[in-house]
Design an enzyme around this catalytic site. Structure first.
Site, PDB file in Angstrom:
ATOM      1  N   ASP A   1     -10.643   2.179  -3.173  1.00  0.00           N
ATOM      2  CA  ASP A   1     -11.155   2.009  -1.815  1.00  0.00           C
ATOM      3  C   ASP A   1     -12.675   2.078  -1.797  1.00  0.00           C
ATOM      4  O   ASP A   1     -13.297   1.878  -0.754  1.00  0.00           O
ATOM      5  CB  ASP A   1     -10.584   3.097  -0.896  1.00  0.00           C
ATOM      6  CG  ASP A   1      -9.268   2.646  -0.270  1.00  0.00           C
ATOM      7  OD1 ASP A   1      -8.918   1.467  -0.414  1.00  0.00           O
ATOM      8  OD2 ASP A   1      -8.598   3.482   0.358  1.00  0.00           O
TER       9      ASP A   1
ATOM     10  N   ASP B   1       0.839  -1.209   0.000  1.00  0.00           N
ATOM     11  CA  ASP B   1       0.000   0.000   0.000  1.00  0.00           C
ATOM     12  C   ASP B   1       0.873   1.257   0.000  1.00  0.00           C
ATOM     13  O   ASP B   1       2.082   1.206   0.283  1.00  0.00           O
ATOM     14  CB  ASP B   1      -0.875  -0.043   1.268  1.00  0.00           C
ATOM     15  CG  ASP B   1      -2.155   0.757   1.132  1.00  0.00           C
ATOM     16  OD1 ASP B   1      -2.294   1.523   0.166  1.00  0.00           O
ATOM     17  OD2 ASP B   1      -3.021   0.622   2.032  1.00  0.00           O
TER      18      ASP B   1
END
Ligand code: DGJ
Length: 732
Positions: free
Chosen positions: A547, A477
């Site tokens: 997301d 990430d």
């Protein structure tokens, strides 16, 4: 052969496209053609010399009809009298940026060039791939610009990259080094680009070019959610199934700059490369600077065919992971299930349920290390929080493995929290201007990936983690943009190099991981799809797409993503409703259908699902696994656009020989007194008869011709966000 050279005319053929450049009698490298496959005619006849006022003429001639300002160039430079957007800005030591390139030499070879430290397409031993390298020399200095062309004959892609080689005996300064210039003989194209923001990535937008410069750019240090380093130029009438279009994708994961200029002579010029907003690179004598690669594609059969060229090339020539041909694990990720609030017991509960549903992997997301119960602290301290887990990582992983699931884990290696042991020990490892308040993003700072000691630390921690337990997957990430990126490891004069060196550092770690753990599946992520680019796909065969897990918003995000990137690279999960990002409630069935558009998984607390949802989830896992080859290796068709068709969105996978296909439909706006709607398949065999199974039930067989031309009637949805799926296969 793909490359034909006659009298300094270089004609490059792929199966369905031709690209041509020519060295003229002044030694200038002109771009003479790119488009549908044609012959080796010298296409410079299409350039009309003219005395265009205020367009300077180059020094080697008095001819007022010869100007760099309107002749189509292959690699234009600032200072040559070309006033359009250019590729190279270089200070040779005079304090101004002046430079002039002339042809020097060329070479060709079979196979594909590679770029040191940067991602690049590659060729297998038996692939029909060739390289052309043209060397240009600066007029007065021993500085060489190498233009590289990779010709992927079968998949219709031509790559371009460039490197600058300094043999001048002195240091020169580079403030702009672009990868590609593409000059067009017309300017009346539409530009298709993909813009967005966090949790709303890659919205497709189509706009006509105008006089002036239209640009997509990221100054964020990553390719970003805001713009994607992929654009298409198309004729006005081009659609999914017909019309001319050109694609260009940059293989780079840092900031980038795409400019399209329609000039005073109504010609379009497209220039692509790394972000030059803060670039100031000192190139010492003997050094090389490399501009990353661009994948160029052309189709005269619309966007669908252009996408297939990109998908096939990415699949065959970009993704190196051992997982490219393997069935990707159907996983459950605990992020939306628990966020930071979990312990070992909770994770095992989710894993147990996952095993019962037929899943393959549990992924432990953020919060397992250091002091990390929220997103204000802990980044950099990559030691397992055993107190929180209630056991060692190895014990947890062994337990998960014993349930029949493999194990994956989240990391964010490029980051550092100020509240971390790492920051307390090495405050100078964060990118920040000394003595000034740093710009924070998600309350965190960015590690200085330009430094060898930082890279060694990150690699040491990652290797220790991966060696400590049976970890098959990591989610890599990156949760903020760069700002005021000052490196304490570089002198003042070199601060303009930090952003590019940062990306090179990132690639170095990813390369080392790939070499040391060839079987590790790495999923890229940057707050969802903030770094969804060709550069990352070289290292991470799949990327968390957004997301935003709402099925309906994902339709648009995944639609935009599909133009360049194969759906097997698009990570998508079923999440809980009401959705955590927008509060919308959609049927479980629809959430499954949307997540199956990409690599499939779940991101909710499986142990709290209703029995009905569990039953549906089990079915979805079975369906995905059954059709896995079709989803991963088939041709993907965008049947309708979620931007143009408010009523429903449809997409299809057809296997490459057209013998089976899967078409999914999600209803996005259901009306009272609804009208019947038809949907047409693509990519089938017209004369074959197909068995049709709709949502598990056999319906009347139809020919390929009927399915592609007449289409199928869609059921009337009972409520908004209902969905349906057809699986068809040739009757034996
Ligand atoms: C951003 C990612 O996109 C999410 O999926 C999750 O991993 C969080 N970061 C964790 O901090």
């Amino acid at each position: 052969m793909g490359i034909v050279i006659r009298d300094k005319v270089f004609t490059i053929h792929t199966k369905n496209s031709t690209y041509q450049l020519k060295v003229d009698d002044k030694g200038v490298l002109l771009h003479t053609y790119y488009g549908a496959r044609t012959d080796e005619t010298d296409y410079s006849y299409r350039i009309m010399p003219a005395d265009v006022g205020f367009s300077g003429n180059i020094a080697v001639t008095d001819d007022r009809t010869y100007s760099m300002d309107y002749f189509p160039q292959e690699y234009p430079v600032l200072g040559s009298g070309d006033y359009r957007v250019n590729c190279l800005e270089m200070d040779l030591g005079h304090g101004v940026k002046d430079c002039m390139l002339f042809y020097d030499s060329y070479r060709t070879y079979s196979g594909k060039y590679s770029l040191s430290g940067l991602p690049a397409l590659f060729a297998g031993e038996n692939d029909n791939v060739e390289t052309l390298e043209i060397v240009m020399k600066e007029d007065k200095e021993e500085i060489y610009v190498h233009l590289l062309y990779g010709v992927f004959f079968e998949t219709d892609i031509i790559t371009r990259a460039a490197f600058i080689e300094n043999k001048s005996g002195k240091e020169v300064r580079l403030s702009r080094v672009m990868s590609l210039c593409l000059d067009f003989a017309r300017g009346d194209y539409d530009m298709i680009h993909f813009h967005g923001r966090h949790a709303n990535e890659r919205n497709m937008e189509r706009v006509p070019l105008f006089h002036g410069i239209f640009e997509q750019r990221s100054t964020r240090g990553t390719s970003s959610h805001q713009h994607n380093p992929f654009v298409i130029l198309a004729d006005k009438n081009t659609n999914e199934e017909m019309g001319e279009c050109y694609g260009a994708a940059l293989l780079y994961s840092g900031g980038f700059h795409i400019q399209t200029e329609v000039d005073q002579l109504e010609h379009a010029r497209l220039v692509i490369g790394i972000d030059d907003s803060e670039l100031d690179w000192r190139l010492a004598d003997g050094d090389i600077f490399t501009a990353p690669e661009v994948m160029l594609g052309y189709s005269k059969n619309g966007f669908g065919s252009l996408s297939h060229k990109y998908h096939n090339t990415v699949f065959r020539h970009l993704i190196r992971s051992a997982w490219k041909d393997r069935q990707r694990p159907v996983l459950v990720n605990n992020w939306e299930a628990t966020y930071f609030n979990f312990n070992g017991e909770k994770l095992l509960e989710i894993a147990k349920q996952g095993a019962e549903l037929g899943l393959d992997m549990l992924v432990l997301d953020d919060g397992w290390f250091g002091k990390r119960d929220d997103d204000y602290s802990g980044l950099g301290d990559w030691n397992v929080n055993e107190e929180k887990l209630g056991c060692s990582l190895k014990e947890l992983v062994d337990n998960v493995n014993n349930m029949g699931l493999s194990f994956g884990i989240w990391v964010e290696p490029e980051m550092i929290s100020e509240d971390s042991d790492l920051y307390r020990a090495h405050p100078d490892w964060a990118l920040a201007v000394p003595g000034r308040e740093p710009v924070r993003g998600r309350s965190q700072l960015v590690l200085d990936m330009t430094r060898d000691d930082v890279i060694s630390y990150i690699e040491g921690r990652l290797f220790a983690l991966l060696d400590s337990a049976n970890i098959q997957y990591i989610k890599w990430d990156m949760n903020r943009s760069l700002a005021a990126a000052y490196s304490a490891g570089l002198e003042r004069e070199r601060q303009g190099e930090v952003r590019h060196r940062f990306v090179l550092g990132l690639y170095r770690v990813l390369e080392d991981l790939h070499t040391r753990y060839p079987d590790l599946l790495i999923e890229g992520c940057s707050g969802g799809g903030g770094r969804f680019d060709m550069g990352m796909l070289y290292y991470t065969p799949q990327i968390w797409c957004s997301d935003n897990t709402d099925a309906i918003e994902r339709l648009r995000i995944q639609y935009g993503t599909s133009f360049a990137y194969p759906m097997s690279s698009v990570s998508a999960h079923v999440s809980v409703c009401p959705n955590h990002q927008n509060g919308r409630t959609t049927p479980f069935k629809t959430r499954g259908i949307c997540a199956m558009q990409g690599t499939f998984g779940f991101e909710l607390d499986l142990s709290r699902m209703s029995d009905e949802d569990k039953m549906l989830a089990r079915e979805q896992v079975k369906t995905f696994k059954k059709h896995y080859r079709l989803f991963q290796f088939g041709d993907y068709y965008r049947i309708t656009s979620p931007f143009d068709n408010p009523d429903f969105t449809a997409w299809e996978y057809a296997d490459k020989n057209g013998r089976e296909a899967y078409l999914a439909v999600v209803f996005t706006d259901v009306h009272g007194n609804p009208l019947p709607k038809l949907v047409r398949f693509q990519g089938l065999i017209p004369e074959a008869v197909y068995k049709i199974v709709q949502d598990g039930n056999a319906v009347e067989p139809r020919t390929g011709a009927a399915l592609m031309n007449g289409g199928l009637l869609l059921p009337i949805p009972e409520k908004n966000y209902d969905s349906t799926a057809f699986y068809i296969s040739v009757e034996e």
